[in-house]
Design a protein around this motif. Structure first.
Motif, PDB file in Angstrom:
ATOM      1  N   SER A  46      22.218 157.642  50.374  1.00  0.00           N
ATOM      2  CA  SER A  46      23.158 156.803  51.119  1.00  0.00           C
ATOM      3  C   SER A  46      24.619 157.187  50.898  1.00  0.00           C
ATOM      4  CB  SER A  46      22.956 155.328  50.747  1.00  0.00           C
ATOM      5  OG  SER A  46      23.057 155.169  49.358  1.00  0.00           O
ATOM      6  N   VAL A  47      24.871 158.295  50.171  1.00  0.00           N
ATOM      7  CA  VAL A  47      26.273 158.676  49.970  1.00  0.00           C
ATOM      8  C   VAL A  47      26.784 159.491  51.154  1.00  0.00           C
ATOM      9  CG1 VAL A  47      26.345 158.532  47.463  1.00  0.00           C
ATOM     10  CG2 VAL A  47      25.570 160.637  48.584  1.00  0.00           C
ATOM     11  N   LEU A  48      28.089 159.575  51.209  1.00  0.00           N
ATOM     12  CA  LEU A  48      28.794 160.114  52.379  1.00  0.00           C
ATOM     13  C   LEU A  48      28.279 161.467  52.862  1.00  0.00           C
ATOM     14  CD1 LEU A  48      31.166 159.630  54.333  1.00  0.00           C
ATOM     15  CD2 LEU A  48      32.660 160.702  52.664  1.00  0.00           C
ATOM     16  N   ARG A  49      27.959 162.378  51.908  1.00  0.00           N
ATOM     17  CA  ARG A  49      27.672 163.750  52.352  1.00  0.00           C
ATOM     18  C   ARG A  49      26.441 163.846  53.270  1.00  0.00           C
ATOM     19  NH1 ARG A  49      23.602 164.685  48.584  1.00  0.00           N
ATOM     20  NH2 ARG A  49      24.266 163.854  46.567  1.00  0.00           N
ATOM     21  N   ASN A  50      25.555 162.842  53.241  1.00  0.00           N
ATOM     22  CA  ASN A  50      24.406 162.859  54.143  1.00  0.00           C
ATOM     23  C   ASN A  50      24.828 162.851  55.611  1.00  0.00           C
ATOM     24  OD1 ASN A  50      21.824 162.448  52.533  1.00  0.00           O
ATOM     25  ND2 ASN A  50      23.207 160.921  51.645  1.00  0.00           N
ATOM     26  N   TYR A  51      25.952 162.184  55.891  1.00  0.00           N
ATOM     27  CA  TYR A  51      26.239 161.812  57.277  1.00  0.00           C
ATOM     28  C   TYR A  51      27.051 162.843  58.041  1.00  0.00           C
ATOM     29  CZ  TYR A  51      24.316 157.541  55.544  1.00  0.00           C
ATOM     30  OH  TYR A  51      23.458 156.638  54.993  1.00  0.00           O
ATOM     31  N   LEU A  67      27.713 169.515  56.894  1.00  0.00           N
ATOM     32  CA  LEU A  67      28.642 170.558  56.474  1.00  0.00           C
ATOM     33  C   LEU A  67      27.902 171.739  55.847  1.00  0.00           C
ATOM     34  CD1 LEU A  67      31.436 168.302  54.925  1.00  0.00           C
ATOM     35  CD2 LEU A  67      31.397 169.351  57.180  1.00  0.00           C
ATOM     36  N   THR A  68      26.666 171.507  55.388  1.00  0.00           N
ATOM     37  CA  THR A  68      25.950 172.598  54.730  1.00  0.00           C
ATOM     38  C   THR A  68      25.003 173.286  55.708  1.00  0.00           C
ATOM     39  OG1 THR A  68      24.097 171.215  54.083  1.00  0.00           O
ATOM     40  CG2 THR A  68      25.961 171.308  52.562  1.00  0.00           C
ATOM     41  N   LYS A  69      24.663 174.537  55.368  1.00  0.00           N
ATOM     42  CA  LYS A  69      23.714 175.300  56.176  1.00  0.00           C
ATOM     43  C   LYS A  69      22.374 174.580  56.244  1.00  0.00           C
ATOM     44  CE  LYS A  69      24.536 180.192  55.865  1.00  0.00           C
ATOM     45  NZ  LYS A  69      24.387 181.111  54.751  1.00  0.00           N
ATOM     46  N   LYS A  70      22.002 174.006  55.115  1.00  0.00           N
ATOM     47  CA  LYS A  70      20.704 173.344  55.038  1.00  0.00           C
ATOM     48  C   LYS A  70      20.634 172.206  56.054  1.00  0.00           C
ATOM     49  CE  LYS A  70      17.842 170.990  51.750  1.00  0.00           C
ATOM     50  NZ  LYS A  70      17.803 170.279  50.488  1.00  0.00           N
ATOM     51  N   GLN A  71      21.734 171.444  56.164  1.00  0.00           N
ATOM     52  CA  GLN A  71      21.731 170.329  57.120  1.00  0.00           C
ATOM     53  C   GLN A  71      21.624 170.845  58.549  1.00  0.00           C
ATOM     54  OE1 GLN A  71      25.239 168.645  55.249  1.00  0.00           O
ATOM     55  NE2 GLN A  71      24.358 166.598  55.421  1.00  0.00           N
ATOM     56  N   TRP A  72      22.327 171.930  58.848  1.00  0.00           N
ATOM     57  CA  TRP A  72      22.268 172.469  60.213  1.00  0.00           C
ATOM     58  C   TRP A  72      20.874 172.967  60.539  1.00  0.00           C
ATOM     59  CZ3 TRP A  72      25.150 171.324  64.019  1.00  0.00           C
ATOM     60  CH2 TRP A  72      26.477 170.963  63.806  1.00  0.00           C
ATOM     61  N   ARG A  73      20.230 173.587  59.545  1.00  0.00           N
ATOM     62  CA  ARG A  73      18.865 174.044  59.781  1.00  0.00           C
ATOM     63  C   ARG A  73      17.972 172.833  60.027  1.00  0.00           C
ATOM     64  NH1 ARG A  73      18.207 178.043  55.573  1.00  0.00           N
ATOM     65  NH2 ARG A  73      17.441 176.339  54.292  1.00  0.00           N
ATOM     66  N   GLY A  74      18.187 171.788  59.245  1.00  0.00           N
ATOM     67  CA  GLY A  74      17.400 170.569  59.417  1.00  0.00           C
ATOM     68  C   GLY A  74      17.590 169.978  60.810  1.00  0.00           C
ATOM     69  N   ILE A  75      18.817 169.994  61.304  1.00  0.00           N
ATOM     70  CA  ILE A  75      19.079 169.456  62.645  1.00  0.00           C
ATOM     71  C   ILE A  75      18.313 170.264  63.689  1.00  0.00           C
ATOM     72  CG2 ILE A  75      20.868 169.212  64.415  1.00  0.00           C
ATOM     73  CD1 ILE A  75      22.806 168.398  62.259  1.00  0.00           C
ATOM     74  N   LYS A  76      18.367 171.577  63.551  1.00  0.00           N
ATOM     75  CA  LYS A  76      17.676 172.439  64.516  1.00  0.00           C
ATOM     76  C   LYS A  76      16.165 172.186  64.493  1.00  0.00           C
ATOM     77  CE  LYS A  76      19.932 176.511  64.170  1.00  0.00           C
ATOM     78  NZ  LYS A  76      19.839 177.852  63.608  1.00  0.00           N
ATOM     79  N   GLU A  77      15.613 172.117  63.278  1.00  0.00           N
ATOM     80  CA  GLU A  77      14.170 171.896  63.159  1.00  0.00           C
ATOM     81  C   GLU A  77      13.779 170.530  63.712  1.00  0.00           C
ATOM     82  OE1 GLU A  77      11.873 173.959  62.492  1.00  0.00           O
ATOM     83  OE2 GLU A  77      13.180 175.615  61.903  1.00  0.00           O
ATOM     84  N   HIS A  83      17.355 159.968  55.303  1.00  0.00           N
ATOM     85  CA  HIS A  83      17.503 160.229  56.741  1.00  0.00           C
ATOM     86  C   HIS A  83      17.232 161.688  57.018  1.00  0.00           C
ATOM     87  CE1 HIS A  83      19.469 156.416  56.891  1.00  0.00           C
ATOM     88  NE2 HIS A  83      20.533 156.812  56.235  1.00  0.00           N
ATOM     89  N   ASN A  84      16.652 161.988  58.185  1.00  0.00           N
ATOM     90  CA  ASN A  84      16.618 163.398  58.545  1.00  0.00           C
ATOM     91  C   ASN A  84      18.030 163.786  58.993  1.00  0.00           C
ATOM     92  OD1 ASN A  84      16.954 163.621  61.507  1.00  0.00           O
ATOM     93  ND2 ASN A  84      15.088 162.377  61.568  1.00  0.00           N
ATOM     94  N   PRO A  85      18.378 165.062  58.872  1.00  0.00           N
ATOM     95  CA  PRO A  85      19.784 165.441  59.093  1.00  0.00           C
ATOM     96  C   PRO A  85      20.297 165.096  60.488  1.00  0.00           C
ATOM     97  CG  PRO A  85      18.598 167.222  58.021  1.00  0.00           C
ATOM     98  CD  PRO A  85      17.580 166.206  58.395  1.00  0.00           C
ATOM     99  N   LEU A  86      19.433 165.133  61.490  1.00  0.00           N
ATOM    100  CA  LEU A  86      19.885 164.776  62.838  1.00  0.00           C
ATOM    101  C   LEU A  86      20.213 163.289  62.917  1.00  0.00           C
ATOM    102  CD1 LEU A  86      20.400 165.638  65.745  1.00  0.00           C
ATOM    103  CD2 LEU A  86      18.011 165.172  66.243  1.00  0.00           C
ATOM    104  N   ALA A  87      19.291 162.462  62.402  1.00  0.00           N
ATOM    105  CA  ALA A  87      19.523 161.016  62.412  1.00  0.00           C
ATOM    106  C   ALA A  87      20.791 160.686  61.619  1.00  0.00           C
ATOM    107  CB  ALA A  87      18.326 160.294  61.823  1.00  0.00           C
ATOM    108  N   ALA A  88      20.905 161.317  60.445  1.00  0.00           N
ATOM    109  CA  ALA A  88      22.064 161.028  59.597  1.00  0.00           C
ATOM    110  C   ALA A  88      23.365 161.360  60.322  1.00  0.00           C
ATOM    111  CB  ALA A  88      21.966 161.817  58.299  1.00  0.00           C
TER     112      ALA A  88
END
Ligand code: HEM
Ligand code: HEM
Ligand code: SF4
Ligand code: SF4
Lengths: 250, 397
Positions: free
Chosen positions: A89-94, A97-107, A126-131
Motif C-alpha cells: 500500500s505504499v506510494l511506489r506501487n501506484y 517507474l521500474t522496468k518490472k512494473q512496466w513488464r507487469g502492465i504489458k503482461e 495490486h497488479n501493476p496495471l490496476a495499481a
C-alpha cells in the motif's frame, strides 16, 4: 470458491486503514456523484408553493459538502498510509517507474484485458496495471478536491477560503472550474464500472478471494508464489538490517 | 499644463456648489467609503488639478459608452461627462477628424505620464488591418497612448478579457488590454457592459485617491466584483428550496422561481447587478425574468448555450455536453464489460473449470530476477562488512 485440490495459502495483504479507506471512499464517492449530478441538473421536484416551506436543494448541496469533507479527511489518512503502510500500500506501487512494473502492465494487458494469454498471472498486492489506475484516480481525487474547494470558498468563512477564492478567480473563475469538476465526476463513474467488474473477474477466474480481501484483508495465494514472496520478504529484511548496521557504524 | 482644480472647472461649466456636494455624497456611499469618504472626494476635487482623460475605442460595440451615459444620478452623469469628455473620446466629443486627433496628441504630449487612458474594446493581433482608428492600427494606437499614461482603465469584457471577438475560434486573435500592454497599472471594469454607476465609482475613486482601488486576481475592483450575483439575488430562497422555473412561460416563471434550470449563470458570476441594479436602479436581468448570462466573467461566450447550466462541448456536435458524453461513455463501458465477461468464459474456460495445470511461468522470470538481485545485494553487503571487520581487527593489533 476455492479449489480444494489447489495448494493455496492465506496471506494478509490489506491492513485495516486501507480497508477502512476503501469502503468509506467508495461510499462517499457514490454519494458525491449522485448529489453532484443533481446539483448540475436538478430534477423538477416542486411540491411546495413557496420557498419558506422547502429546502430540498439546499439539503442536497449540504450532503454534497458534508460528504466532501469526509472524502477529504479519509483521503488524508490514506496519504499518510502511502508512507506508513505495508509494501502493498505504499506510494511506489501506484506509479510505474521500474522496468518490472512496466513488464507487469504489458503482461496484465495481454492476460486480463485482451484475453490473449490463457494462463493467469499472479499478484499478491495490486497488479501493476490496476495499481497505475489507482494512482491516476488518486490524482483525479486531488483535482476534484481542489476544484471543489475553490467553488466552496465563496460560501465559506474558513481560514483557507480567501486563498482558494483568489485561486478560483486567477483560474478564470467559476466557468472553467465548474466544468472541470463536472467532467471529472464521469471519470469516477467510468472507473467504478471497470473496477468493480475487474475485481469480480479476478475473483472468478483466479479464485483468490480478491473481492472479500478488501473486507477481511486476506487473500488466497498459490503455495509456490507465497513461498517466493516469503523468501523475498526475508531477503529484504536482511538487506535492510545490513544497511542499517552499515549506517550506524558511520 | 492646466493647474485649475477640478472643482473650479466644474463651477465654470455651470455645476452648482450644492450639486457638487450631492455628487460627493453619492459617490462616497457608492464606493463604500467611511463617513469621511464624501469629504475626501470633495477635498480632492477642490485642490487637485483636473486629470485629463483619453478614451480610446477598439474592437467593440460601444455598449460601455452607452452604459456610461446612463448613470443613475443625473448630477453624477453631468459631472463625470464634464470630466472625461474634454480631451478625447471620438464618440462623445464635439470635435472630429484632424482636429480631434490634434487634441488627443496635444494631451498626450502636454500631460506625459499624467493622463488616464480609458479603453473600450479588444485588440486584434491577427492582422493590423482588422481594426484601425484614424488610419492607425488598434495595437499601435493602444501602445502609443498607453506608453505615456498614468493608469489604464479597461472598460467592459472586450478590453478586460476579449468578449465575443475572443470567443472560440477567435478569428481575429482579439486580446484584452492586459495581454497587449505590460508594465502599466491596469484595472478591468468587467461586464458587457459594466454598470454605469460602477464606471462612475471607479473614475471618481481614481480621480480622488490618485491610485487604483483594491483589485482581485482578474484586476477587477473588489468593491463591485467581490460577490456573485447568486449570493445577492432575491430569488436565492427559491434556489435553495429547489423551486425552478422549467420554461420561460410556465406557472413557475410567473411565480418568480429561480432561473437556474433555465441556465442562469448567476452562480458563476462576480458582479453587483443584484445590488446596484441597472437603468437608474430600476431592475436587473433576473428581476426582469431572464437569467444572468455571466457577462462579467472571462470567456463567458465559450460556455454557451445561454439556457443550459451545463455548457455545450464543441467538437462533439453542437448538442453535446458533459452529461450526454459521460452517459454515452458509461453505456460503452457497461457494454465493454459485458462483452469482456462473455469472452472470458470462453477463453478462460479451462482455468475456470480448474482443469488447467498450475502454470506460474509468467511470474517466474520476475521473481527469479528480484530474488537474484536481492541476494547479490545482500552478499555484497556481507562481504563489505567482513572486509571492514578484518580491517578493524588488524588495526587493533
Ligand atoms: C468524487 C468527488 C466529487 C464528485 C464526483 C463531485 C461532483 C460534483 C458535481 C457533478 C457538481 C455539479 C457541478 C455543476 O454545477 O455542474 C458538483 C458541485 C460542487 N462540488 Fe463536487 N464533487 C466531488 C467532490 C467535491 C469536493 C471534495 C468538494 C469540496 C468542497 C466539492 C465541492 C463542490 C461545490 C462547492 C460544488 C458547487 C455547488 C454549487 O454550485 O452550489 N465537491 N460536484
Ligand atoms: C462492490 C464494490 C467494490 C469492491 C468489491 C471493491 C474491491 C476492491 C478490491 C478487492 C481492491 C484491491 C484490488 C486490486 O488489488 O486490484 C480495491 C481497490 C480499490 N478500490 Fe475498490 N471495490 C469496490 C468499489 C469501489 C468504488 C466504488 C471505488 C471508488 C470509486 C473504489 C476504489 C478503489 C480504490 C481507490 C482502490 C485502491 C485502494 C488502495 O490501494 O488504497 N472501489 N477495491
Ligand atoms: S436566479 Fe440565478 S442568480 Fe438568482 S438564485 Fe437562481 S441561479 Fe442564483
Ligand atoms: S446579471 Fe449577469 S449577465 Fe446580466 S449584466 Fe449582470 S453580470 Fe452581466
Amino acid at each position: 470458491m476455492i479449489q480444494k485440490d489447489k495448494n493455496l495459502r492465506e496471506i494478509y495483504v490489506w491492513q485495516l486503514p486501507v480497508r477502512v479507506f476503501h469502503w468509506v471512499n467508495a461510499f462517499v464517492i457514490t454519494i458525491l456523484c449522485i448529489t453532484g449530478f443533481i446539483i448540475g441538473d436538478p430534477p423538477a421536484i416542486q411540491h411546495a408553493t413557496a420557498p419558506s416551506h422547502n429546502y430540498w436543494f439546499g439539503i442536497v448541496r449540504f450532503v454534497h459538502f458534508f460528504a466532501a469533507m469526509v472524502f477529504i479527511v479519509n483521503y488524508l489518512v490514506r496519504i499518510y498510509w502511502l508512507f506508513a503502510g505495508n509494501s502493498f500500500s505504499v506510494l511506489r506501487n501506484y506509479y510505474p517507474l521500474t522496468k518490472k512494473q512496466w513488464r507487469g502492465i504489458k503482461e496484465t494487458l495481454k492476460v486480463d484485458v485482451l484475453l490473449i494469454t490463457k494462463n493467469p498471472i499472479y499478484d499478491i498486492g495490486h497488479n501493476p496495471l490496476a495499481a497505475t489506475t489507482y494512482g491516476g484516480l488518486f490524482i483525479i481525487m486531488i483535482l476534484q478536491i481542489i476544484t471543489g474547494a475553490m467553488m466552496f470558498s465563496v460560501q465559506s468563512n474558513a481560514f483557507w477560503a480567501p486563498a482558494m477564492q483568489d485561486l478560483l478567480i486567477r483560474f478564470n473563475g467559476f466557468f472553467p472550474i465548474r466544468s472541470l469538476h463536472h467532467w471529472l465526476m464521469w471519470a469516477f463513474v467510468l472507473f467504478a464500472i471497470v473496477h468493480i467488474y475487474l475485481v469480480f473477474y479476478h475473483d472468478y477466474i483466479e479464485k483468490n478471494g480478491i473481492a472479500s480481501s478488501m473486507i477481511g484483508g486476506w487473500k488466497f495465494i498459490a503455495q509456490p508464489i507465497a513461498e517466493d514472496y516469503e523468501k523475498e520478504q526475508a531477503l529484504r529484511k536482511d538487506v535492510e538490517h545490513l544497511e542499517k548496521e552499515k549506517h550506524n557504524k558511520k | 499644463m492646466n493647474t485649475e482644480s477640478m472643482y473650479n472647472h466644474l463651477r465654470k461649466r455651470g455645476i452648482s456648489r450644492r450639486d457638487f456636494f450631492k455628487f460627493c455624497g453619492v459617490m462616497g456611499s457608492m464606493l463604500g467609503l467611511k463617513a469621511s469618504g464624501a469629504e475626501q472626494i470633495a477635498d480632492a476635487f477642490m485642490t487637485k488639478p483636473r486629470i485629463p482623460v483619453i478614451w480610446q475605442h477598439f474592437q467593440e460595440c460601444t455598449c460601455c459608452s452607452e452604459s456610461f451615459i446612463r448613470c443613475s444620478h443625473p448630477i453624477v452623469e453631468q459631472i463625470l461627462l464634464e470630466m472625461v469628455s474634454l480631451d478625447y473620446d471620438d464618440t462623445l466629443q464635439a470635435a472630429g477628424g484632424f482636429q480631434a486627433e490634434a487634441v488627443a496628441e496635444k494631451t498626450r504630449k502636454d500631460y506625459k505620464g499624467n493622463y488616464i487612458l480609458m479603453c473600450e474594446g479588444a485588440i486584434p493581433l491577427g492582422n493590423k488591418g482588422y481594426c484601425t482608428i484614424a488610419g492607425e492600427a488598434a495595437e499601435d494606437r493602444l501602445k502609443r497612448f498607453a506608453e505615456d499614461s498614468k493608469f489604464i482603465i479597461a472598460w467592459g469584457n472586450c478590453a478586460s478579457s476579449g468578449c465575443i471577438q475572443h470567443a472560440k475560434p477567435n478569428p481575429t486573435d482579439a486580446q484584452p488590454i492586459h495581454k497587449v500592454i505590460s508594465g502599466k497599472e491596469i484595472i478591468n471594469v468587467q461586464g458587457c457592459p459594466p454598470i454605469a454607476d460602477v464606471m462612475a465609482g471607479v473614475i471618481t475613486y481614481v480621480l480622488t485617491f490618485d491610485k487604483l482601488p483594491e483589485l482581485d486576481g482578474q484586476r477587477r475592483p473588489k468593491v463591485f466584483y467581490g460577490r456573485r450575483i447568486h449570493d445577492t439575488c432575491y430569488r436565492r430562497p427559491c434556489y435553495d428550496a429547489g423551486l425552478f422555473a422549467q420554461s420561460f412561460d410556465d406557472e413557475n416563471a410567473k411565480k418568480g422561481y429561480c432561473l437556474y434550470y433555465l441556465g442562469c449563470k448567476g452562480p458563476n458570476t462576480f458582479n453587483s447587478c443584484a445590488v446596484i441594479k441597472w437603468n437608474l436602479g430600476v431592475s436587473y436581468p433576473i428581476q426582469s425574468g431572464h437569467g444572468c448570462i455571466g457577462c462579467a466573467e472571462p470567456n463567458f461566450w465559450d460556455y454557451m448555450p445561454l439556457y443550459s447550466h451545463i455548457p455545450s462541448t464543441y467538437g462533439f456536435g453542437v448538442e453535446s455536453n458533459a452529461d450526454k458524453i459521460g452517459a454515452a461513455l458509461t453505456g460503452i463501458a457497461l457494454g465493454g464489460v459485458a462483452t469482456h465477461a462473455v469472452i472470458t468464459n470462453v477463453r478462460k474456460r479451462r482455468l475456470i473449470k480448474g482443469s488447467m495445470d498450475d502454470d506460474f511461468s509468467l511470474n517466474e522470470k520476475d521473481t527469479e530476477e528480484t530474488i537474484q538481485e536481492l541476494e547479490e545485494k545482500r552478499d555484497r553487503l556481507i562481504n563489505k562488512k567482513k572486509d571492514e571487520d578484518s580491517g578493524d581487527s588488524e588495526k587493533d593489533k
